[in-house]
Design a protein around this motif. Sequence first.
Motif, short mmCIF file in Angstrom:
data_model
loop_
_atom_site.label_atom_id
_atom_site.label_comp_id
_atom_site.label_asym_id
_atom_site.label_seq_id
_atom_site.Cartn_x
_atom_site.Cartn_y
_atom_site.Cartn_z
N TYR A 186 -19.71 36.97 8.85
CA TYR A 186 -18.97 36.21 7.84
C TYR A 186 -17.60 36.83 7.73
CZ TYR A 186 -22.95 33.48 6.22
OH TYR A 186 -23.99 32.60 6.15
N THR A 187 -16.56 36.04 7.91
CA THR A 187 -15.20 36.56 7.91
C THR A 187 -14.31 35.78 6.96
OG1 THR A 187 -14.39 35.13 9.67
CG2 THR A 187 -15.49 37.17 10.34
N ASN A 188 -13.17 36.38 6.66
CA ASN A 188 -12.12 35.70 5.91
C ASN A 188 -10.99 35.40 6.87
OD1 ASN A 188 -13.65 36.37 3.66
ND2 ASN A 188 -12.51 38.28 3.33
N CYS A 189 -10.38 34.28 6.69
CA CYS A 189 -9.26 33.93 7.54
C CYS A 189 -8.16 33.36 6.66
CB CYS A 189 -9.68 32.92 8.61
SG CYS A 189 -8.54 32.83 10.01
N LYS A 190 -7.50 34.25 5.95
CA LYS A 190 -6.53 33.84 4.95
C LYS A 190 -5.36 33.11 5.59
CE LYS A 190 -4.42 35.60 0.72
NZ LYS A 190 -4.22 36.80 -0.13
N ASN A 191 -4.99 31.99 4.97
CA ASN A 191 -3.87 31.17 5.41
C ASN A 191 -4.08 30.54 6.79
OD1 ASN A 191 -2.41 31.82 3.05
ND2 ASN A 191 -1.69 33.72 4.00
N GLY A 211 -11.30 36.03 0.98
CA GLY A 211 -12.46 36.78 0.52
C GLY A 211 -12.99 36.29 -0.81
N PHE A 212 -12.11 35.79 -1.69
CA PHE A 212 -12.53 35.35 -3.00
C PHE A 212 -13.45 34.13 -2.91
CE2 PHE A 212 -11.61 33.22 -7.16
CZ PHE A 212 -12.17 34.19 -7.96
N ASN A 213 -13.29 33.33 -1.87
CA ASN A 213 -14.10 32.12 -1.70
C ASN A 213 -15.37 32.35 -0.89
OD1 ASN A 213 -12.82 29.36 -2.69
ND2 ASN A 213 -11.13 30.72 -2.12
N SER A 214 -15.55 33.56 -0.36
CA SER A 214 -16.68 33.81 0.53
C SER A 214 -18.02 33.70 -0.19
CB SER A 214 -16.55 35.19 1.15
OG SER A 214 -17.68 35.47 1.96
N PHE A 215 -19.02 33.20 0.52
CA PHE A 215 -20.38 33.14 0.01
C PHE A 215 -21.17 34.42 0.34
CE2 PHE A 215 -19.91 28.36 0.58
CZ PHE A 215 -19.79 28.13 -0.77
N TYR A 216 -20.60 35.25 1.18
CA TYR A 216 -21.32 36.44 1.65
C TYR A 216 -21.16 37.61 0.68
CZ TYR A 216 -22.87 40.25 4.61
OH TYR A 216 -23.54 41.34 5.10
N PRO A 217 -22.21 38.37 0.37
CA PRO A 217 -23.59 38.22 0.84
C PRO A 217 -24.52 37.55 -0.18
CG PRO A 217 -23.33 40.40 -0.05
CD PRO A 217 -22.00 39.71 -0.24
N MET A 218 -24.05 37.38 -1.44
CA MET A 218 -24.97 37.04 -2.52
C MET A 218 -25.21 35.54 -2.69
SD MET A 218 -25.98 39.94 -3.40
CE MET A 218 -27.00 39.49 -4.78
N GLU A 219 -24.48 34.72 -1.90
CA GLU A 219 -24.67 33.28 -2.02
C GLU A 219 -25.09 32.66 -0.69
OE1 GLU A 219 -21.58 31.51 -5.00
OE2 GLU A 219 -20.64 33.26 -4.05
N VAL A 220 -25.63 33.46 0.18
CA VAL A 220 -26.24 32.98 1.42
C VAL A 220 -27.74 32.89 1.15
CG1 VAL A 220 -26.63 33.46 3.86
CG2 VAL A 220 -24.44 34.09 2.79
N ILE A 221 -28.27 31.68 1.10
CA ILE A 221 -29.61 31.49 0.56
C ILE A 221 -30.71 31.85 1.56
CG2 ILE A 221 -28.76 29.64 -0.94
CD1 ILE A 221 -30.34 27.67 0.88
N ALA A 222 -31.85 32.20 1.01
CA ALA A 222 -33.07 32.33 1.80
C ALA A 222 -33.63 30.93 2.07
CB ALA A 222 -34.10 33.17 1.06
N THR A 223 -34.31 30.78 3.19
CA THR A 223 -34.91 29.49 3.49
C THR A 223 -36.19 29.31 2.67
OG1 THR A 223 -36.28 30.35 5.28
CG2 THR A 223 -34.03 29.66 5.85
N LYS A 224 -36.65 28.07 2.62
CA LYS A 224 -37.91 27.79 1.93
C LYS A 224 -39.05 28.56 2.55
CE LYS A 224 -36.83 23.13 0.22
NZ LYS A 224 -37.20 21.70 0.27
N LYS A 225 -39.05 28.66 3.86
CA LYS A 225 -40.12 29.37 4.57
C LYS A 225 -40.12 30.84 4.19
CE LYS A 225 -42.02 30.13 9.20
NZ LYS A 225 -41.83 29.82 10.65
N GLU A 226 -38.93 31.44 4.16
CA GLU A 226 -38.82 32.85 3.79
C GLU A 226 -39.25 33.08 2.34
OE1 GLU A 226 -35.02 33.74 6.77
OE2 GLU A 226 -34.72 33.26 4.64
N THR A 227 -38.80 32.18 1.46
CA THR A 227 -39.15 32.31 0.05
C THR A 227 -40.65 32.14 -0.16
OG1 THR A 227 -36.98 31.46 -0.57
CG2 THR A 227 -38.69 31.41 -2.25
N SER A 228 -41.24 31.15 0.52
CA SER A 228 -42.69 30.92 0.39
C SER A 228 -43.48 32.12 0.89
CB SER A 228 -43.08 29.66 1.16
OG SER A 228 -42.47 28.52 0.62
N ALA A 229 -43.03 32.71 1.97
CA ALA A 229 -43.72 33.88 2.50
C ALA A 229 -43.66 35.03 1.51
CB ALA A 229 -43.10 34.28 3.84
#
Length: 993
Positions: free
Chosen positions: A24-29, A159-177
Amino acid sequence: MKKYFPAFLILLSGYTAFAQKIPYTNCKNCWLADSLGNHRVVLTFNGTGKAAKVIIPWRRRDNDPGNKRIIIEDAKTKQKITNVKAGNINRESGEVVFEPTSGKGTYFVYYMPYKNEGRSNYPQGVYLKPENTASPTWLHSLGAHIPLATVKEFQSVDGFNSFYPMEVIATKKETSALVSKHRAERFLVFPEDRLNSIRMTKDLPRRWIQLGPQSKYAATALRGENFSFQLGVYALQNLDNVKVTFSDLKAASGKKIPASAIFCINTGGTAYDGSPLTKTVNVAAGNIQALWCGIDVPANAGAALYTGNATISINGKASKQIRLSVKVSSTLAKNGGVDEPWKMTRLGWLNSTMAQKNTVIAPYTPLLVKNNTVELLGRKVEVNSDGFPKQIQTFFTPGMTEYTDKPNNLLTEALHFHFIKPDGKNIKLKSQGLQFTKQEPGTVQWTATSANDSLQMEVTASIEFDGFMAYTVKLTALQNVDFKDITMHIPFKRDVAKYMMGLGEKGGYRPENFEWKWDVAHKNQDGAWIGNVNAGLQYSLRDEKYMRPLNTNFYLQKPLVLPSSWGNGDKGGIKVKDDGKAVLANNYSGERKLNKGDVLYYNFNLLITPFHTINTDFQWATRFYHAYKPIDTIKQVGATVINIHHATAINPNINYPFIAWKAMKAYDDSAHAVGLKVKIYNTIRELSNHAYETFALRSLGHEIYSPGKGGGFSWLQEHVSDDYIAAWFVPEIKDAAIINSGMNRWHNYYVEGMNWLTQNVGIDGIYLDDVAFDRVTMKRIKRVLTKDGHPGIIDLHSANQYNKSDGFNNSANLYMEHFPYLNRLWFGEYFDYEKNAPDFFLTEVSGIPFGLMGEMLQGGGNKWRGMVYGMTNRMPWSDGADPRPIWKVWDDFGMKGTKMIGYWVDDTPIKTDHDKVLATVYKKNGAALVAIASWEDNDTDVQLKIDWEKLGIDPAKATITAPAIKGFQPAKTFGPNDKIPVEKAKGWLLIIK
């Protein structure tokens, strides 16, 4: 410049098993966000042919991604690719086929493009719908086997708009497990670092799947540091009343960090008014609750490893223990670490009691009780045996420049209640005596009980050093009793009740007879100010359910709560009637029945005006420059105080002046070096999304942020998601604010923050742009701003609140409780200086009846009418109303030390022979500056009516000259008996010597 986050493994569920590391990277401007969105995927294609296929494991937190447009761009040509076909698009992954127009190479996938609609400062980010641009020929050519493109990286516009790392979701399969593995448990705990704010409440972050739930947390802290961390609770079942408690943290040496130094902001603390606060935290099954915890590491803690436990309980029963291990280094944190707020070192400020003690603030004097009379600066209140005011007096001259020994009585008789039976007879209560329960310099309290065999009235009241009085009136039915009406009468003296403001009335002369009804759904009205320039009373009707509503465009989203006592459904209201002897404010609540044991609270507040004499010398000498400009430029125009708004280089973020504070300090230091002062914009009404504590505050539910429908700027929708009110937005820096909920612990943080800015950055005061806090916080702010000899200058700007969005209130009436601590008013936006009458100027704009002076804003104001009240406009706000020519007249004449005698003073030494052409005199020994302004409908000629003896000038030797003032008047000389031509809506400044 790209910034790479640590890569992590992404597993694609539901597809052929393979794994890849995608950074996950930032690419400002690198691209324009407002047309393509804030996020893109970088693809690499090494195949051949007219089609490429990619499966993007984007793990998105937004709902309904299939309903958002996908734009693919050729990196080589920068052209949008039209031949695109979307396959299965969901939150976990997306399948896309596109034409690789440049063959092998790099391609960008923009997957959340939006456009802004609405006002630029209140935008609504609207995400573009999917579109079909692929040609039928290309679609028909697609075969079963399409070469794959590779996901190279996920990019955010910064960087302010990045979803990494706390807004990258687990999948349903991972959550169910995970859930399946821990099905015997009620909840799981994921300790988290302070730099990774927990943001999502309904999705697990992928990071937690990797780390797994933990029963321990280890960290490193400095000696004396305000250290913080998170305990993320993931509920597998509904959880009620979640609490976290702490043991001492102990070192092998026997030293300890006591449990009293460890706290959780989510489960309790200290309210904005200093009272204890207990919060109930419930977590629904499948949801996440961040518990933000703090450790105030003692400065004398030895460098060692300290261990102990955090115990999470559900409904009072201990459920899980988390082992805490904190390695304290030998380094001593500077100032507790609060100079580095991005480390969340200021969370303890939410529970601060700084400046809470009600000490007397200058220029006010300590309260003095003599018998049943309380004396305060310029005023007295005599308390009756039933606890209500028997008489209220002020000791101000009509000109408001001096105190006098002659009292101005406000009341014709004591303030009193009537309890009227259906037959019209009054139920009389017998007083059981008055008792003063507290006598301190800042606060005096008393109680009184009155009763008969059917009714008991318990009065608890207080007065503070500024003239604020709070009444709690508890009415208890001792038997079943019917009422035709319950009323409170305030009997004003007629000469005092000259003006009125509030209850739907613009400031001005009081109507002879007036009636008002409650309408809280639409109107922010619960009381009024009635008074004269040198004596008045504001009162507001409340009961025990009172909550401060929102204001400034948002009243309708959190309006007043109708008092069950005063409102009584739709039966209550207010009548103001002039009976020739007195002006009676009859506050009635209508017919009702009380059963034995029923209780009602007829609470109300009083505010005695004026608060102090007007400080004319401050008005002449203190000249605001309301813009961020070079110090030399401001010094040259003659201003003395700089107001730094938000959205400027040194104060970029609204109501969060802590990000560019080093630049702010450098600017302040430069200003101080040449004798200028600097004030900053900082209030509470809304809070920038750039606040480091945004998600910690969000974890508190609706305590800090108001509930709402969400929306607004794209960042808010993408990261805050829902349940908020989007507020002011600055397009140039993409600063998006969220509305504050009203009275809450952010006020404690605010006080601490203002103290820190005063002591460490050197600010000289604050500029308030409407106010969302009450007088408790205002007093605290004034204390920290004036501590250690700092000037603590406060000016208040308000846009006219008399409109639908603001609940048809008057700015002066709304903010009067703050007036005792202000140095100047700036009312303001949407005020009409041309069409309103002098009585409106006097009451709603000038501040003079309250001991203040002001400035004009809208269109630069009316410079001639303004000078009748000692007002100019503000540099450099309006090019057409430059105040410098008038400032020069002030300086040339020598305004310091003059006595202001307004047209409202009956024995003023100078009047005109026209009622609508008014004159105010600024008098000193041997000379006077006379401001003349017209409210006539046409041009006219007036003659001055001068009492030369009162003026102190020999008419035989007197000269009357009009100095040349650019944009104001030509030079001219008048004789004492000359007619003076006055243009419509204009006037003169005359010097008499």
